[in-house]
Design a protein around this motif. Structure first.
Motif, PDB file in Angstrom:
ATOM      1  N   VAL A 156       6.043   3.592   3.799  1.00  0.00           N
ATOM      2  CA  VAL A 156       5.148   4.647   4.556  1.00  0.00           C
ATOM      3  C   VAL A 156       5.522   4.279   5.846  1.00  0.00           C
ATOM      4  O   VAL A 156       5.480   5.172   6.768  1.00  0.00           O
ATOM      5  N   ILE A 157       5.652   2.937   6.465  1.00  0.00           N
ATOM      6  CA  ILE A 157       5.894   2.749   7.891  1.00  0.00           C
ATOM      7  C   ILE A 157       7.210   3.320   8.325  1.00  0.00           C
ATOM      8  O   ILE A 157       7.139   4.073   9.438  1.00  0.00           O
ATOM      9  N   ALA A 158       8.227   3.151   7.379  1.00  0.00           N
ATOM     10  CA  ALA A 158       9.547   4.005   7.970  1.00  0.00           C
ATOM     11  C   ALA A 158       9.296   5.298   7.951  1.00  0.00           C
ATOM     12  O   ALA A 158      10.271   6.001   8.412  1.00  0.00           O
ATOM     13  N   ASP A 159       8.642   6.096   7.100  1.00  0.00           N
ATOM     14  CA  ASP A 159       8.227   7.525   7.104  1.00  0.00           C
ATOM     15  C   ASP A 159       7.569   8.048   8.050  1.00  0.00           C
ATOM     16  O   ASP A 159       7.454   9.264   8.585  1.00  0.00           O
ATOM     17  N   ARG A 160       6.655   7.259   8.744  1.00  0.00           N
ATOM     18  CA  ARG A 160       5.473   7.530   9.637  1.00  0.00           C
ATOM     19  C   ARG A 160       5.887   7.325  10.961  1.00  0.00           C
ATOM     20  O   ARG A 160       5.776   8.083  12.044  1.00  0.00           O
ATOM     21  N   TYR A 161       6.943   6.318  11.322  1.00  0.00           N
ATOM     22  CA  TYR A 161       7.182   5.968  12.516  1.00  0.00           C
ATOM     23  C   TYR A 161       8.648   5.857  12.852  1.00  0.00           C
ATOM     24  O   TYR A 161       9.187   6.007  11.747  1.00  0.00           O
TER      25      TYR A 161
END
Length: 417
Positions: free
Chosen positions: A65-70
Motif C-alpha cells: 500500500v505504501i509503495a503504491d500510494r507514495y
C-alpha cells in the motif's frame, strides 16, 4: 544484461540494490556472532532472529500500500534508512537488555519488508517491458553473490576487527543505498490516482487481493511456493545438520551443500540473463519442483555428492522460477497495483517458512526423519508440477481475462524507450 545496466535510472537503482544486498548478506551472520558473544547469547539469539522475521512480515503487510500510494523511490530510501538505523542501534545496544536488541532488529526487518515490494514495483515502473527480464536477472545475480560472500566477510570482520564492525558496515551500506536512490526520489512521481484508490489502507490492500485473485497463474505459483518454503526449505535446514553428523561424520557437508545451492543459483541467474523461454512457466515450475530432490536425497542418499548435486539443482531451480515470475508480475499486473501484489507474494511465501520450521520437528519426532523427508520431497515436486494444469500457467498469463490497463510510464522509463 549489460544493456539494461547501462540505462541510467536502472543502473543507479541496481547499484542501490546491490549495496543493500551486501548489507543483507552481512547482517544475519554479524547478528549471530555478536549476540553469541554476550553472556546470555544463546538464550537471546532465538528471540532476536525471531524479531527480525516478525519485523519483515509486519513490514511487508503495509509495504504494498505504501509503495503504491507514495513515490516508490522515496519508499526505498526510507526503508534503507530504517534498516541502517536498526543495524547501527544493534551495534550500540549490544550490552543492553535483549528487548532493546529485539526492537532494533525488528526495525531492520520491517525496513526489509518495505524494500522488497517497493523495489520490484519500481523496476516495473522504470524499465521498459522488453528489458525487465534482464533487469530481474541482474537483480538476482547481485543478491546471490552477496549472500554467498556476506557470511564469510562477516566472520572475517568479527575475528579481525571486533563484534560490532560488521553491523556498522551494514548500516553504512544502507546509507550508501539511500544516497544512490535519492536522485531517483527527487524525480519520482506519486503513482497515479485511479478509481480503485481510497484513503483507507485496508481498502487499498483489498484492491491488491482482488487483483491477485484475478490471476490464476499467480495463485497457483504462490501455492507451489508455500510447499517449497514450508516443506522443502524448512526440511533442509532442520535435517541437513543431523544427516551431516549422523551419516557423514561431521559438519563439512552443511557448508558444501549450502555452497552448492548458492553456486547453482548464481549459475541459473547468469543463464536466465541470456535465455528467454517462449513458455517460461514450464521450465519455471519443473525447476521449482526439482527442489523436492533435496529432502529426498537427505532421506536416502549414502554418497555426499548426491546431496550436494541436488542442492545445486535446487538452487538453480529457484532462480529459473524467480526471474520469469517477477517479470510476469511486472507485465501482467497494473503498475498502480504491482507493489501490493508483490507484497502479498513475499508475505505469504516467506510467512510459511517459520511455520514449517515450527511444525516439522514434532512431525519428525512422531513419524521419523526418513518418512518426513520423503513426504516433503514428493509434495514439493507434485505441488509444482500440478500447477501446469492451470490455464495460462505455461506462459504466466491469463488467456481468458483481458489485460488490465497499465498506467502511463514515468519520465525515466520514457527516456529509456
Amino acid at each position: 544484461m549489460i544493456t539494461v545496466l547501462r540505462q541510467k535510472a536502472f543502473g543507479r537503482l541496481w547499484l542501490s540494490y546491490t549495496a543493500s544486498a551486501v548489507a543483507t548478506g552481512l547482517l544475519p551472520t554479524a547478528l549471530i556472532l555478536a549476540i553469541l558473544d554476550r553472556h546470555n547469547g544463546f538464550t537471546a539469539l532465538g528471540l532476536v532472529l525471531g524479531a527480525r522475521t516478525l519485523g519483515f512480515l509486519i513490514g511487508a503487510l503495509p509495504a504494498g500500500v505504501i509503495a503504491d500510494r507514495y513515490p516508490r523511490a522515496k519508499a526505498l530510501a526510507c526503508s534503507s534508512l530504517l534498516r541502517a538505523a536498526g543495524a547501527a542501534a544493534v551495534a550500540l545496544l549490544l550490552d543492553l537488555p535483549t528487548i532493546a536488541l529485539c526492537a532494533a532488529v525488528f526495525l531492520a526487518g520491517a525496513g526489509e519488508g518495505v524494500f522488497r515490494s517497493a523495489y520490484q514495483a519500481l523496476v516495473g515502473e522504470l524499465v521498459a517491458e522488453e528489458h525487465r527480464h534482464e533487469a530481474n536477472a541482474a537483480t538476482t545475480l547481485s543478491l546471490r553473490v552477496c549472500l554467498v560472500a556476506g557470511p564469510t566477510a562477516a566472520v572475517a570482520l568479527h575475528s579481525g576487527l571486533g563484534r560490532t564492525t560488521s553491523l556498522l558496515i551494514a548500516a553504512a551500506l544502507w546509507l550508501v543505498s539511500t544516497a544512490l536512490v535519492a536522485p531517483l526520489a527527487r524525480g519520482d512521481r506519486k503513482p497515479p490516482e485511479t478509481n480503485e484508490t481510497s484513503r483507507n489502507a485496508l481498502a487499498d490492500f483489498g484492491h491488491g487481493l482482488r487483483e491477485a485473485r484475478r490471476h490464476r497463474w499467480f495463485l497457483a505459483g504462490l501455492a507451489a511456493l508455500i510447499f517449497w518454503l514450508a516443506l522443502g526449505e524448512a526440511a533442509k535446514y532442520l535435517m541437513l545438520p543431523i544427516i551431516a553428523r549422523d551419516r557423514f561424520g561431521g559438519d563439512w557437508l552443511i557448508g558444501a551443500a549450502l555452497g552448492a545451492y548458492s553456486l547453482g543459483a548464481v549459475g541459473a541467474a547468469v543463464l536466465m540473463s541470456r535465455w528467454r523461454p517462449r513458455r517460461p512457466g514450464i521450465p519455471a515450475m519443473i525447476m521449482l519442483g526439482s527442489y523436492g530432490l533435496v529432502p529426498l536425497s537427505l532421506a536416502f542418499a549414502h554418497h555426499s555428492w548426491i546431496i550436494i548435486a541436488c542442492c545445486a539443482v535446487g538452487g538453480a531451480g529457484i532462480e529459473i522460477f524467480n526471474i520469469p515470475w517477477f517479470t510476469a508480475i511486472q507485465r501482467e499486473v497494473p503498475q498502480h497495483l504491482q507493489a501490493r501484489v508483490s507484497a502479498l507474494d513475499f508475505l505469504v511465501s516467506y510467512g510459511m517458512s517459520p511455520l514449517g520450521l515450527a511444525l516439522l520437528p514434532a512431525i519428525i519426532a512422531d513419524v521419523g526423519g526418513t518418512t518426513t523427508l520423503t513426504v516433503c520431497g514428493l509434495l514439493v515436486i507434485a505441488a509444482a508440477l500440478l500447477t501446469l494444469l492451470v490455464p495460462g500457467m505455461a506462459t504466466f498469463t491469463d488467456p481468458h481475462h483481458p489485460k488490465a490497463p497499465h498506467t502511463t510510464p514515468t519520465p525515466q522509463a520514457a527516456e529509456q524507450k
